[in-house]
Write an enzyme that holds these catalytic residues in place. Structure first.
Site, PDB file in Angstrom:
ATOM      1  N   HIS A  47       3.009  -5.234   5.103  1.00 12.12           N
ATOM      2  CA  HIS A  47       1.963  -4.289   5.789  1.00 12.12           C
ATOM      3  C   HIS A  47       0.188  -4.138   6.326  1.00 12.12           C
ATOM      4  O   HIS A  47       0.050  -5.001   5.382  1.00 12.12           O
ATOM      5  CB  HIS A  47       1.916  -2.608   6.056  1.00 12.12           C
ATOM      6  N   GLU A 102       1.611   3.585   2.312  1.00 15.54           N
ATOM      7  CA  GLU A 102       2.888   1.633   1.745  1.00 15.54           C
ATOM      8  C   GLU A 102       1.428   1.473   2.248  1.00 15.54           C
ATOM      9  O   GLU A 102       1.663   0.287   0.628  1.00 15.54           O
ATOM     10  CB  GLU A 102       3.490   1.749   2.602  1.00 15.54           C
ATOM     11  N   HIS A 139       6.336  -3.969  -1.051  1.00 15.52           N
ATOM     12  CA  HIS A 139       6.636  -2.763  -0.119  1.00 15.52           C
ATOM     13  C   HIS A 139       7.017  -1.152  -1.011  1.00 15.52           C
ATOM     14  O   HIS A 139       7.699  -1.387  -1.727  1.00 15.52           O
ATOM     15  CB  HIS A 139       8.302  -3.129   0.788  1.00 15.52           C
ATOM     16  N   GLU A 163      11.568  -3.400  -2.821  1.00 14.02           N
ATOM     17  CA  GLU A 163      10.876  -2.056  -2.419  1.00 14.02           C
ATOM     18  C   GLU A 163      11.305  -1.253  -3.670  1.00 14.02           C
ATOM     19  O   GLU A 163      12.086  -0.826  -4.316  1.00 14.02           O
ATOM     20  CB  GLU A 163      12.216  -1.640  -1.535  1.00 14.02           C
TER      21      GLU A 163
END
Length: 264
Positions: free
Chosen positions: A59, A96, A151, A229
């Site tokens: 992101h 995030e 992430h 993750e």
């Protein structure tokens, strides 16, 4: 016009890369896997001397303010998806994109001290994008020995733990990286669990591993690549750890250990 306006790649000992927006840089088949070991690639200045690692912090901080750009559809071979997304956040508001940027910048100097060349897919946490297709292209063009996309998950609050996502076979596109990416994924998983004490995700995957064919960063990569993750940001326990700078340092050290195991 490319979605990422401020220069989409920060490079250590590697020239800045340029790609067409939303299009992966073409690479030859010889770029698909790391070169065989040779005397010139034998670690001399550190355990990872001669290795190139691409770190992809998921992101970006400016994404939310530019919905038209990040929602533009791009081709990921198995379908079309948004160029990028805003990511998730903890209930307390820790985003995030800030988490991934912090962990990436803790990981980078550890790898550099081991002698690796390190490439980040974005230079700061204020820009827009780059698209998932461009992120894959950065790893390909850098001829990365390993690509790690960082992430934090946004699953149901009842679920906790981490998992590593590996590329599924997209025939004719990523055939040559399936096996090495699995080795990379297992090494990252083992080191991350040992280093952080976090459990495998309780809500997805099997033993902390998952295979997917709906992620552009994996479908379009011709270099060994995985996503992690690092925890579920919507779970109170995981969020507390992910919001703690000392624990993020612990995460980075663990990720470096996994990369070192794979690359050596």
């Amino acid at each position: 016009m490319c979605a990422y306006r401020t220069g989409f790649v920060a490079v250590v000992t590697l020239a800045a890369l340029t790609t067409a927006c939303g299009t992966a840089v073409p690479v030859s088949q010889e770029a698909a896997l790391p070169a065989a070991p040779s005397a010139s690639r034998t670690p001399a200045g550190g355990a990872l001397a001669g290795k190139t690692v691409v770190i992809d912090p998921g992101h970006n901080g400016g994404n939310a303010a530019h919905p038209a750009e990040i929602n533009r559809q791009v081709d990921i071979i198995t379908g079309r998806k948004p160029c990028n997304t805003t990511g998730t956040r903890t209930d307390a508001g820790y985003p995030e994109h800030a988490f991934t940027w912090d962990v990436a910048n803790r990981l980078k100097p550890i790898l550099e001290k081991l002698g690796a060349k390190v490439v980040l897919t974005r230079p700061d946490d204020k820009g827009v994008g780059p698209c998932v297709t461009e992120r894959a292209a950065i790893g390909n063009e850098a001829r990365a020995d390993a690509v790690l996309s960082i992430h934090g998950d946004g699953a149901a609050p009842s679920g906790h733990g981490f998992h590593v996502i590996m590329p599924g076979l997209v025939s004719g596109h990523n055939d040559q990286i399936i096996k090495p990416s699995r080795r990379l994924g297992v090494d990252i998983r083992d080191a991350y669990r040992d280093g952080t004490g976090l459990p495998y995700a309780t809500y997805t995957g099997v033993d902390g591993l998952q295979t997917r064919t709906d992620l552009g960063g994996l479908n379009l990569s011709v270099r060994p690549a995985v996503f992690i993750e690092c925890g579920n940001m919507r779970n109170r326990g995981d969020a507390a750890k992910m919001s703690d700078p000392a624990f993020r340092e612990r995460m980075a050290v663990a990720l470096a250990a996994g990369l070192r195991k794979y690359l050596t």
